[in-house]
Scaffold this active site. Sequence first.
Site, PDB file in Angstrom:
ATOM      1  N   PRO A  24      41.279  47.079  45.834  1.00 54.04           N
ATOM      2  CG  PRO A  24      41.375  48.115  43.764  1.00 54.04           C
ATOM      3  CD  PRO A  24      42.224  47.745  44.935  1.00 54.04           C
ATOM      4  CG  ASN A  25      36.223  46.285  43.175  1.00 54.91           C
ATOM      5  OD1 ASN A  25      35.280  46.975  43.552  1.00 54.91           O
ATOM      6  ND2 ASN A  25      36.998  46.640  42.168  1.00 54.91           N
ATOM      7  NE  ARG A  73      35.632  41.596  42.280  1.00 54.18           N
ATOM      8  CZ  ARG A  73      36.923  41.807  42.155  1.00 54.18           C
ATOM      9  NH1 ARG A  73      37.733  41.514  43.161  1.00 54.18           N
ATOM     10  NH2 ARG A  73      37.417  42.310  41.058  1.00 54.18           N
ATOM     11  CE1 TYR A 105      39.006  37.680  41.514  1.00 54.05           C
ATOM     12  CE2 TYR A 105      36.817  38.483  40.939  1.00 54.05           C
ATOM     13  CZ  TYR A 105      38.186  38.495  40.746  1.00 54.05           C
ATOM     14  OH  TYR A 105      38.742  39.307  39.793  1.00 54.05           O
ATOM     15  CG  ASN A 155      44.717  40.308  45.406  1.00 49.40           C
ATOM     16  OD1 ASN A 155      44.825  41.012  44.390  1.00 49.40           O
ATOM     17  ND2 ASN A 155      43.850  39.307  45.485  1.00 49.40           N
ATOM     18  CB  ALA A 202      41.675  46.548  39.021  1.00 48.19           C
ATOM     19  CD  GLU A 205      51.762  40.536  41.200  1.00 51.68           C
ATOM     20  OE1 GLU A 205      52.973  40.671  40.926  1.00 51.68           O
ATOM     21  OE2 GLU A 205      50.851  40.650  40.356  1.00 51.68           O
ATOM     22  CG  HIS A 210      46.880  38.318  41.207  1.00 47.59           C
ATOM     23  ND1 HIS A 210      46.259  39.532  41.391  1.00 47.59           N
ATOM     24  CD2 HIS A 210      48.156  38.585  40.853  1.00 47.59           C
ATOM     25  CE1 HIS A 210      47.128  40.494  41.130  1.00 47.59           C
ATOM     26  NE2 HIS A 210      48.289  39.953  40.816  1.00 47.59           N
ATOM     27  CB  SER A 267      41.269  34.841  39.219  1.00 43.48           C
ATOM     28  OG  SER A 267      41.841  36.116  38.963  1.00 43.48           O
ATOM     29  NE  ARG A 304      39.576  36.947  35.526  1.00 38.68           N
ATOM     30  CZ  ARG A 304      39.251  37.790  36.523  1.00 38.68           C
ATOM     31  NH1 ARG A 304      40.010  37.833  37.606  1.00 38.68           N
ATOM     32  NH2 ARG A 304      38.184  38.546  36.429  1.00 38.68           N
TER      33      ARG A 304
HETATM   34  C1  DQA Z   1      42.656  39.800  41.304  1.00 40.97           C
HETATM   35  C2  DQA Z   1      42.819  39.816  39.781  1.00 40.97           C
HETATM   36  C3  DQA Z   1      42.671  41.239  39.255  1.00 40.97           C
HETATM   37  O1  DQA Z   1      42.810  41.243  37.834  1.00 40.97           O
HETATM   38  C4  DQA Z   1      41.295  41.772  39.598  1.00 40.97           C
HETATM   39  O2  DQA Z   1      41.162  43.104  39.164  1.00 40.97           O
HETATM   40  C5  DQA Z   1      40.980  41.651  41.052  1.00 40.97           C
HETATM   41  C6  DQA Z   1      41.341  40.417  41.728  1.00 40.97           C
HETATM   42  C7  DQA Z   1      42.695  38.355  41.854  1.00 40.97           C
HETATM   43  O3  DQA Z   1      42.913  38.215  43.044  1.00 40.97           O
HETATM   44  O4  DQA Z   1      42.474  37.387  41.117  1.00 40.97           O
HETATM   45  O5  DQA Z   1      40.352  42.518  41.635  1.00 40.97           O
HETATM   46  O6  DQA Z   1      43.721  40.503  41.892  1.00 40.97           O
END
Ligand code: DQA
Length: 147
Positions: A19-20, A27, A32, A81, A84, A105, A107, A109, A114
């Site tokens: 998501p997102n 964003r 990011y 990825n 959330a 996995e 990410h 960030s 965080r």
């Molecule tokens: C994320 C880190 C997650 O905590 C966040 O909700 C994301 C992006 C990252 O790629 O840094 O949507 O997965």
Amino acid sequence: MLLLQKNRTMKRIIIINGPNLNLLGKREPTVYGEKDFETYFSELKEIFKNIELDYFQSNIEGEIIDKIHEVGFSYDGIILNAGAYTHTSIAIADAVRGVTTPVVEVHISNVFKRENYRHHSYLSAVCRGCIVGFGLDSYRLALEGFN
Ligand code: DQA
């Protein structure tokens, strides 16, 4: 014929974004970055010409699970990825546990720098490895791991 033989030996890897992550580039650019994922994905395809690389993004938990089921017995690797959902989804963790394809996995960030609620991942323990905090380059590093 030669091309067919070559393709059969190529590894098949899919990047699954949750998501997102469709909003990358727009964003929270300070977190990011400013590049959209489609542009970055074409760059990855240029770098990893020896890998058959696919990409899937969904904002819907069940669609991510369906995709893991679909590719998880035939692909050589999944780079996930889950956004959330990483911090909330036992169902995605069960999907990863249930397939035979290794999952890495990723990410963008450094989630450990965080908010506290980003420090726990349901996925890390069921994944082959984790790459965190290298910006979009996290995906390239994950691909190196399969190369
Ligand atoms: C994320 C880190 C997650 O905590 C966040 O909700 C994301 C992006 C990252 O790629 O840094 O949507 O997965």
